[in-house]
Design a protein around this motif. Structure first.
Motif, short mmCIF file in Angstrom:
data_model
loop_
_atom_site.label_atom_id
_atom_site.label_comp_id
_atom_site.label_asym_id
_atom_site.label_seq_id
_atom_site.Cartn_x
_atom_site.Cartn_y
_atom_site.Cartn_z
N TYR A 48 34.30 -10.50 35.61
CA TYR A 48 33.40 -9.60 36.33
C TYR A 48 33.93 -9.25 37.72
O TYR A 48 33.74 -8.14 38.19
CB TYR A 48 31.99 -10.21 36.42
CG TYR A 48 31.08 -9.68 35.34
CD1 TYR A 48 31.08 -10.27 34.08
CD2 TYR A 48 30.28 -8.56 35.56
CE1 TYR A 48 30.28 -9.77 33.07
CE2 TYR A 48 29.48 -8.06 34.55
CZ TYR A 48 29.47 -8.66 33.31
OH TYR A 48 28.69 -8.15 32.31
N THR A 49 34.57 -10.21 38.37
CA THR A 49 35.12 -9.90 39.70
C THR A 49 36.15 -8.78 39.57
O THR A 49 36.14 -7.82 40.35
CB THR A 49 35.76 -11.16 40.31
OG1 THR A 49 34.77 -12.19 40.35
CG2 THR A 49 36.26 -10.88 41.71
N THR A 50 37.02 -8.90 38.59
CA THR A 50 38.01 -7.85 38.37
C THR A 50 37.33 -6.49 38.16
O THR A 50 37.63 -5.50 38.84
CB THR A 50 38.89 -8.19 37.14
OG1 THR A 50 39.68 -9.33 37.46
CG2 THR A 50 39.79 -7.04 36.77
N THR A 97 43.57 -7.64 42.46
CA THR A 97 42.38 -8.03 41.70
C THR A 97 42.56 -9.37 40.99
O THR A 97 41.62 -10.15 40.92
CB THR A 97 42.00 -6.96 40.65
OG1 THR A 97 43.13 -6.77 39.77
CG2 THR A 97 41.63 -5.65 41.29
N LEU A 157 35.42 -5.25 41.27
CA LEU A 157 36.30 -4.76 42.34
C LEU A 157 36.72 -3.32 42.04
O LEU A 157 36.72 -2.46 42.92
CB LEU A 157 37.55 -5.65 42.44
CG LEU A 157 37.38 -6.97 43.18
CD1 LEU A 157 38.64 -7.82 43.03
CD2 LEU A 157 37.07 -6.74 44.66
N ALA A 213 37.72 -16.25 42.81
CA ALA A 213 36.27 -16.19 42.57
C ALA A 213 35.85 -17.29 41.59
O ALA A 213 34.84 -17.97 41.80
CB ALA A 213 35.87 -14.83 42.04
N TYR A 266 25.58 -3.02 40.17
CA TYR A 266 26.94 -3.51 40.39
C TYR A 266 27.60 -4.04 39.12
O TYR A 266 28.80 -4.02 38.97
CB TYR A 266 26.92 -4.63 41.44
CG TYR A 266 26.21 -4.24 42.72
CD1 TYR A 266 26.85 -3.39 43.64
CD2 TYR A 266 24.92 -4.68 42.98
CE1 TYR A 266 26.18 -3.00 44.79
CE2 TYR A 266 24.26 -4.30 44.14
CZ TYR A 266 24.89 -3.46 45.03
OH TYR A 266 24.26 -3.08 46.17
N THR A 267 26.75 -4.59 38.23
CA THR A 267 27.30 -5.29 37.07
C THR A 267 27.31 -4.45 35.80
O THR A 267 27.90 -4.86 34.79
CB THR A 267 26.48 -6.56 36.77
OG1 THR A 267 25.15 -6.15 36.43
CG2 THR A 267 26.42 -7.49 37.96
N VAL A 290 42.26 -12.39 43.49
CA VAL A 290 40.89 -12.46 44.00
C VAL A 290 39.96 -12.98 42.91
O VAL A 290 39.08 -13.81 43.15
CB VAL A 290 40.41 -11.08 44.52
CG1 VAL A 290 38.93 -11.10 44.85
CG2 VAL A 290 41.22 -10.68 45.75
N SER A 291 40.18 -12.52 41.69
CA SER A 291 39.31 -12.95 40.58
C SER A 291 39.47 -14.43 40.28
O SER A 291 38.49 -15.13 40.00
CB SER A 291 39.62 -12.13 39.32
OG SER A 291 39.46 -10.77 39.59
N GLY A 299 32.89 -15.04 35.48
CA GLY A 299 32.89 -14.69 36.90
C GLY A 299 34.18 -14.01 37.29
O GLY A 299 34.19 -13.02 38.03
N ALA A 300 35.30 -14.53 36.77
CA ALA A 300 36.60 -13.93 37.10
C ALA A 300 36.72 -12.54 36.48
O ALA A 300 37.14 -11.58 37.14
CB ALA A 300 37.73 -14.82 36.61
#
Lengths: 375, 242
Positions: free
Chosen positions: A125-127, A143, A130, A150, A191-192, A146-147, A122-123
């Motif tokens: 992917y968040t990076t 990033t 973003l 997340a 998105y992914t 925020v990651s 999850g972290a």
């Protein structure tokens, strides 16, 4: 009376118990040689014990030399190791963060999570998302935090409903969480990036500056280790271990076990986030196969088991053991990746059957015995 | 003033009524014996008080505070502690560690804290296991494991102590010793409820006896009155001697 050391050595004697008995006699004979060596080294260890031993646990002379020697080895690796070794140690540093992160929750409380790759994934992917979906110019200063947040958010999402349950339900929920996360990748491929994932994450491994790059992974790992050790050797660690052993006794002590279980999951989510982000920056991108699949979660568990669950330093050692075995030792025999992992899993199985306390815990208590009686 | 008030307590497990509309009170400084034949619901009453079982109906108040729906740790933090029938020490921690656990603050940010070594020694000394502090629980004789359970309960600094069959599995000498120790707690001002299925160990110890039969209130009075009580005799005749 020193109840702190008394207790830890008490745990030690029990833990090393059955399996250690066979080699015990030989070990005791060795003590006649190693005991005096330990006594020579003890003054050094005592300086440490006096200054910060209260935070991390006390050591004897031999243990102190092991820790300092390992630390010096890790810090100086770029000056004596070759390129392949440094690469492997970077990977090991990241996996050590993940294995230690898993350990402070699953290893300590005994609520085994099969889903920790959701947190690191999850972290990561968040990076990547973003950068891919929001703004490619976003600095790491934005990033990374925020990651990690997340990962913490996902952690709470899993922990809040599941940790009120006991028995196998918690493990099953974490397992299912990975499956859901994994299956969401394709439907949300816009998105992914779907199967292929997302690229474009800034690589912090610079091939022309291997030395500098190495520390970008090693130092966060050491920081995570120190932070988790402080927690693990405090009241919090004691309570988490007590939850593993006997949750109703913890409640009877006036301690809210559920609150501590959720807290351990949050404490675990932060290093998982840090590890996931580092992994994304090492590969320069994310994909479901390297980040989320349940194999990742199981590999973290394997490292923790090999090193010794519920000890923080054990999983750290386990991560280095497994990665160096795979990338360096077994690689040297020219085995292909599948076979290397098959052999590693057999080693994990053997440790589970014959040395459930883990290699590094055995080593640690072995050194304690070799040091002879210091009281 | 009543420290503990159990009012119309009912506990059902599915269709089985384990405790049926049972009420009793405990006054400050008292030692109350709660007796009844096996299966009469004594331990269930304790489990309801301690928040281990949810209460089906009725209410439980401690120092005037409603604790009916509190969870175990909340009940403990209000000053109630229970020594359960089964010993459940943490085997990987020494006796001192087991006692220390019961003094730790219920705070996720408290890294240090809990009892000092001297305080742990004091708790242990109150029940005469101060020489066992470095032992592991599974190395202790049965009676000392039971004493460790009491030391743990004492370490939560309770106002009211619930003792569930404290004499179980002890020989006559050990029972006498433990009864004397419990007597000392009373002198220190502790209020206690002692559960037992027979009156043997309780006779000289308790101020008042409450008898439970089939989950229901049967009788209450001084130990002498209860020993003479026909209804109590009859209830026990169905099972075993008083």
């Amino acid at each position: 009376m020193s109840s702190e050391t008394g207790r830890s050595s008490g745990i030690a004697s029990r833990i090393s118990g059955a399996a250690g008995r066979a080699g015990g006699a030989a070990l005791d004979r060795l003590t006649t040689v190693t005991g005096p060596i330990n006594r020579v080294l003890q003054p050094l260890a005592n300086v440490y014990n006096r200054l910060i031993g209260g935070y991390f646990g006390e050591m004897n002379g031999l243990q102190f030399v092991l820790v300092v020697g390992t630390l010096v080895g890790l810090l100086t690796a770029p000056f004596w190791g070759n390129y392949a070794l440094i690469q492997a140690m970077i990977a090991a540093s990241i996996w050590a963060i993940l294995a230690m992160g898993w350990d402070i929750q699953s290893g300590y409380t005994g609520y085994i999570s099969f889903g920790h790759s959701v947190l690191s994934g999850g972290a990561g992917y968040t990076t990547a998302m973003l950068i891919h979906n929001v703004n490619p110019e976003l600095p790491m200063l934005v990033t990374i935090p925020v990651s990690v947040l997340a990962a913490l958010g996902i952690g709470l999402l899993i922990a809040l409903p599941s940790l009120r349950l006991s028995g196998p339900y918690f493990s099953l929920i974490t397992f299912v969480a990975v499956l859901i996360f994994y299956r969401m990748m394709n439907p949300l491929s816009e998105y992914t990036g779907g199967e292929t994932g997302l690229a474009g994450v800034e690589k912090i491994f610079d091939i022309t500056e291997p030395v500098q790059s190495y520390y970008l992974f090693l130092l966060p790992m050491l920081a995570v280790a120190v932070a988790l050790l402080i927690v693990a050797r405090s009241n919090i660690g004691l309570i988490l271990l007590a939850i593993r052993e006997n949750e109703s006794a913890v409640e009877a002590a006036g301690i809210n076990a559920t609150k501590f279980k959720i807290w351990s999951f949050m404490l675990s989510s932060i290093p998982m986030g840090i590890g996931g982000v580092l992994l994304a920056h090492r590969f320069g991108g994310v994909d479901p196969g390297s980040f989320i699949v349940v194999d990742n979660s199981i590999e973290m568990i394997a490292m923790a088991v090999v090193g010794g669950m519920g000890s923080i330093l054990g999983p750290l050692g386990g991560a280095f053991f497994i990665i160096l075995m795979e990338d360096i030792v077994l690689h040297a025999f020219g085995l292909d990746a599948q076979l290397r992992w098959a052999i590693l899993w057999i080693i994990v199985l053997l440790i589970l059957v014959f040395a459930r306390q883990g290699l590094f815990r055995k080593l640690w208590y072995g050194l304690e015995r070799l040091g002879g009686d210091r009281r | 003033m009543s420290v503990l008030e159990v009012e119309n307590l009912t506990k059902k497990f599915g269709g089985l009524v384990a405790v049926d509309d049972f009420s009793f009170e405990v006054d400050e400084g008292e030692i109350v014996g709660l007796i009844g034949p096996n299966g009469s619901g004594k331990s269930t009453v304790f489990n309801c008080i301690m928040g281990i079982y949810g209460v089906t109906e009725g209410s439980i108040r401690f120092n005037g505070d409603d604790i009916t729906d509190d969870s175990t740790h909340q009940v403990v933090n209000k000053g109630l502690s229970r020594v359960s029938q089964e010993s459940n020490p943490i085997d990987s921690m020494s006796v001192a560690g087991n006692i220390k656990l019961f003094t730790l603050p219920n705070s996720i940010v408290s890294l240090r804290g809990g009892a000092t070594q001297e305080e742990i020694y004091e708790y242990a000394a109150r029940i005469d296991i101060e020489d066992d502090l470095q032992e592991m629980p599974d190395e202790l004789p049965h009676a000392d494991v039971r004493r460790l359970e009491i030391a743990k309960a004492l370490a939560t600094e309770p106002e009211l102590l619930l003792l569930d069959e404290p004499f179980a599995g002890m020989n006559q000498a050990e029972i006498g010793e433990l009864a004397a120790q419990i007597e000392r707690f009373r002198e220190e001002g502790m209020t206690m409820v002692v559960v037992d299925h027979n009156m043997g160990g309780l006779m000289g110890l308790v101020d008042r006896v409450v008898v439970l039969n089939n989950g229901d209130f049967l009788a209450s009075g001084t130990p002498e009155e209860i020993a003479e009580d026909d209804a109590v005799q009859e209830a026990y005749l169905a099972g075993e001697g008083l």
